[in-house]
Design an enzyme around this catalytic site. Sequence first.
Site, PDB file in Angstrom:
ATOM      1  N   ALA A   1       4.192   0.221  -2.272  1.00  0.00           N
ATOM      2  CA  ALA A   1       4.067  -0.206  -3.058  1.00  0.00           C
ATOM      3  C   ALA A   1       5.314   0.333  -4.229  1.00  0.00           C
ATOM      4  O   ALA A   1       5.534  -0.035  -4.797  1.00  0.00           O
ATOM      5  CB  ALA A   1       2.532   0.310  -3.698  1.00  0.00           C
TER       6      ALA A   1
ATOM      7  N   HIS B   1       0.866  -1.563   0.085  1.00  0.00           N
ATOM      8  CA  HIS B   1       0.272  -0.358  -0.239  1.00  0.00           C
ATOM      9  C   HIS B   1       1.107   1.066  -0.142  1.00  0.00           C
ATOM     10  O   HIS B   1       1.774   1.365   0.736  1.00  0.00           O
ATOM     11  CB  HIS B   1      -0.780   0.147   0.975  1.00  0.00           C
ATOM     12  N   SER B   2       0.638   2.531  -0.883  1.00  0.00           N
ATOM     13  CA  SER B   2       1.032   3.446  -1.108  1.00  0.00           C
ATOM     14  C   SER B   2       2.548   3.660  -0.615  1.00  0.00           C
ATOM     15  O   SER B   2       2.407   3.225  -1.748  1.00  0.00           O
ATOM     16  CB  SER B   2       0.219   4.761  -0.008  1.00  0.00           C
ATOM     17  N   MET B   3       3.560   4.240   0.211  1.00  0.00           N
ATOM     18  CA  MET B   3       4.834   4.196   0.147  1.00  0.00           C
ATOM     19  C   MET B   3       5.726   2.387  -0.517  1.00  0.00           C
ATOM     20  O   MET B   3       6.573   2.179  -0.970  1.00  0.00           O
ATOM     21  CB  MET B   3       5.338   4.626   1.610  1.00  0.00           C
TER      22      MET B   3
END
Length: 309
Positions: free
Chosen positions: A116, A112-114
């Site tokens: 990713a 998720h997010s960072m």
Amino acid sequence: MTPAALSVAPKPLSLAQGRLAALSWGRADAPTWLALHGWLDNAASFTRLAPLLVEALDIRIVALDFRGHGHSAHAPQGGDYALCDYALWDYCHDVLDAMESLGLEQTSLLAHSMGAAVACLLAASLPERVERLTLIDGLGALNTPIEETANQLRKGLTAYRRPLSRAPRYPDIESAVAARVAGGVTPLDSIAATPLVERNTQPTADGHVQMRTDSRLLKPSLVRFTPQQVLSLLAEINVPLLLIEGEQGILGERKWAQEARQAVKGLTRKVLKGGHHLHLEPRAVAQVAKVIGAHWVTLVPFKGGTQHE
């Protein structure tokens, strides 16, 4: 996916000679996916999603606390992190160290997010270590145009020279949750924030709670990748990639997001109702799990790229 899956308690793990903490769901002998959280979050980011995926896919999910987050150790004194993408390659080492501790030559990454961004770097640079990518509202890394390099370095150096602030303290968990909701970079309600805050706090002797998060995480980066570097890295990804975005997430139809998606050869995109933390939102998580489960159960063997949707 039964309601009982939601009540499955994770097992705490200690990895990399105790430097990294993690949470684990599923049978120890099941195929292992590593889960990578976003900036200022922690392994509890996957508290609601992991039990559903374990049941649907018969896998084991090990969610890491990156260095300086959750229960993991902080970077050594003299080290640094900086905002979101400081030395993402150092977070790559966290993943590789965890894989070594778990005896994994190759793994699937749920990120998720960072997280990713970290997953994309690993898949681009060490494709033999990554079987597949499932990314939640994140693709590629934060970047700075090349002409802003000196200004970015100035901000990072200036921040580095300032004294560190004390970890925030709150009278109780509820107050800490409220502060996270009010001060978050992306919108997050108290229900979604609670698991993250509970794992990111510790009690104090006077009955308050104090944040575990390393305050150095709040400093701006000394340097960032340029947009061209990030697109070049994304173009090197040659493993199957499922990208799940929230309708109110951070990607959408922004110019950069479109360029990033187009750079990846093998990408399937799904846009679902929800925000940036849709995998933690009670109203969205079941659909996230359903899409992930259906995709990886039915995906034909990867031979050079699935089709964009």
